[in-house]
Design an enzyme around this catalytic site. Structure first.
Site: not given
Ligand code: KIV
Length: 336
Positions: A97-98, A136, A166, A168, A235
């Protein structure tokens, strides 16, 4: 079957009874040559790999971990960035989600919606033939209940076409991770600095810098493992802490800003490839392996200059026209 506009035009002119010589020539060649299908500027990227590798599965990742071979993971946010990452032989491609910040220019990752993530997951999935893909779950799509999380995870698999999700969080996500993994969807955990919770953490801060803080991260790691995660992203954690946690776990840890003792590493592609303008803040742990932004800038500036000076397009960038057709056209124009 895709017909380029120019080919369509030529078919129409043939149908309208173009000159017999042209018709005869057209009949002699196949309707759609390989060259003609490539005439559009919107053709797909590149060719498939000559020697495609075997698809990475959870079994592959387990085998790498067992051998002690580091697992390579990188983010991709669209078809081209996934295409290059897959060609480079990454084990895992993460639609992180970056992308909210680095691809969509949002303030932070909390703004992005599940539907927006799904659009990017789909384009990454289309480009990825070898790597294992993970999407994510964005903030708001999984915290309310395990049922909500499972529904979102199912959308990622069915609509986004990724192979895992993924999320968090640590101990508090136990029931949620269980719910998703019990439905047969692989889950990658994410502990330590969890950017979706930056407001509660007081910003993007290194985690586990005290004995108590480090113990909390270890407990989170053990909890997500117990709940069924196939691996866990760690992280912004001191290298020694991440290394001890890695040794305590039976699943792989994927470090980002967590040192070399993790079972694998992940970086945001835009960061590691240098696809950003000079002066942008870069976290300490990022190594810049390329200078994509400068290369693109140079190419676009040269293109701009060549268009302005009429150097581009040169004759080799144009389509040939037989002399007799040109003469006939010129004559028709004159007569008209
Ligand atoms: O959102 C993302 O790109 C991430 C990575 C930095 C692990 O969670």
């Amino acid at each position: 079957m895709y017909l380029s506009t120019s080919l369509l035009r030529s078919c129409v002119s043939r149908a309208r009874g173009a000159r017999p010589t042209t018709l005869a020539a057209a009949a002699a060649r196949p309707l759609l040559s390989a060259r003609q299908t490539r005439q559009s500027s919107h053709s797909p990227l590149g060719t498939p790999l000559a020697n495609p590798r075997k698809k990475v599965t959870l079994g592959t990742l387990r085998a790498l971990h067992k051998k002690g071979e580091p697992i390579t993971m990188i983010t991709a946010h669209d078809f081209p960035s996934a295409h290059v990452a897959d060609h480079a032989g990454m084990d895992v491609i993460l639609v992180g989600d970056s992308l909210a910040m680095v691809a969509l220019g949002m303030e932070d990752t909390s703004e992005i919606l599940l539907d927006e993530m799904l659009l990017h997951c789909k384009s990454v999935a289309r480009a990825t033939k070898g790597a294992f893909t993970v999407g994510d779950l964005p903030m708001g799509s999984y915290e309310i209940s395990p049922e909500q999380a499972l529904a979102s995870a199912i959308r990622c698999i069915k609509e986004g076409r990724v192979q895992g999700v993924k999320l968090e969080g640590g101990k508090e996500m136990f029931a949620t991770i269980q719910k998703i993994t019990q439905a047969g969807i692989p889950v990658l955990g994410h502990i330590g600095l969890t950017p979706q919770r930056q407001n509660a953490l007081g910003g993007f801060r290194v985690q586990g810098k005290t004995s108590n803080g480090a113990m909390k991260i270890l407990e989170d790691a053990l909890a997500v493992q117990e709940a069924g995660c196939f691996a866990v992203v760690v992280e912004a954690v001191p290298a020694e802490v991440a290394s001890i946690i890695t040794k305590k776990l039976s699943i792989p840890t994927i470090g980002i800003g967590a040192g070399n003792g993790c079972s694998g590493q992940v970086l945001v592609q835009v960061d590691m490839s240098g696809n950003f303008p000079p002066g942008r803040f870069l976290p300490k742990f990022v190594k810049k392996y390329g200078d994509v932004w400068s290369e693109s800038l140079k190419a676009i500036e040269t293109y701009r200059d060549e268009v302005k000076s009429r150097q581009y397009p040169a004759p080799e960038h144009t389509y040939p026209l037989p002399k007799d057709e040109l003469d006939a056209f010129a004559k028709s124009v004159e007569q008209a």
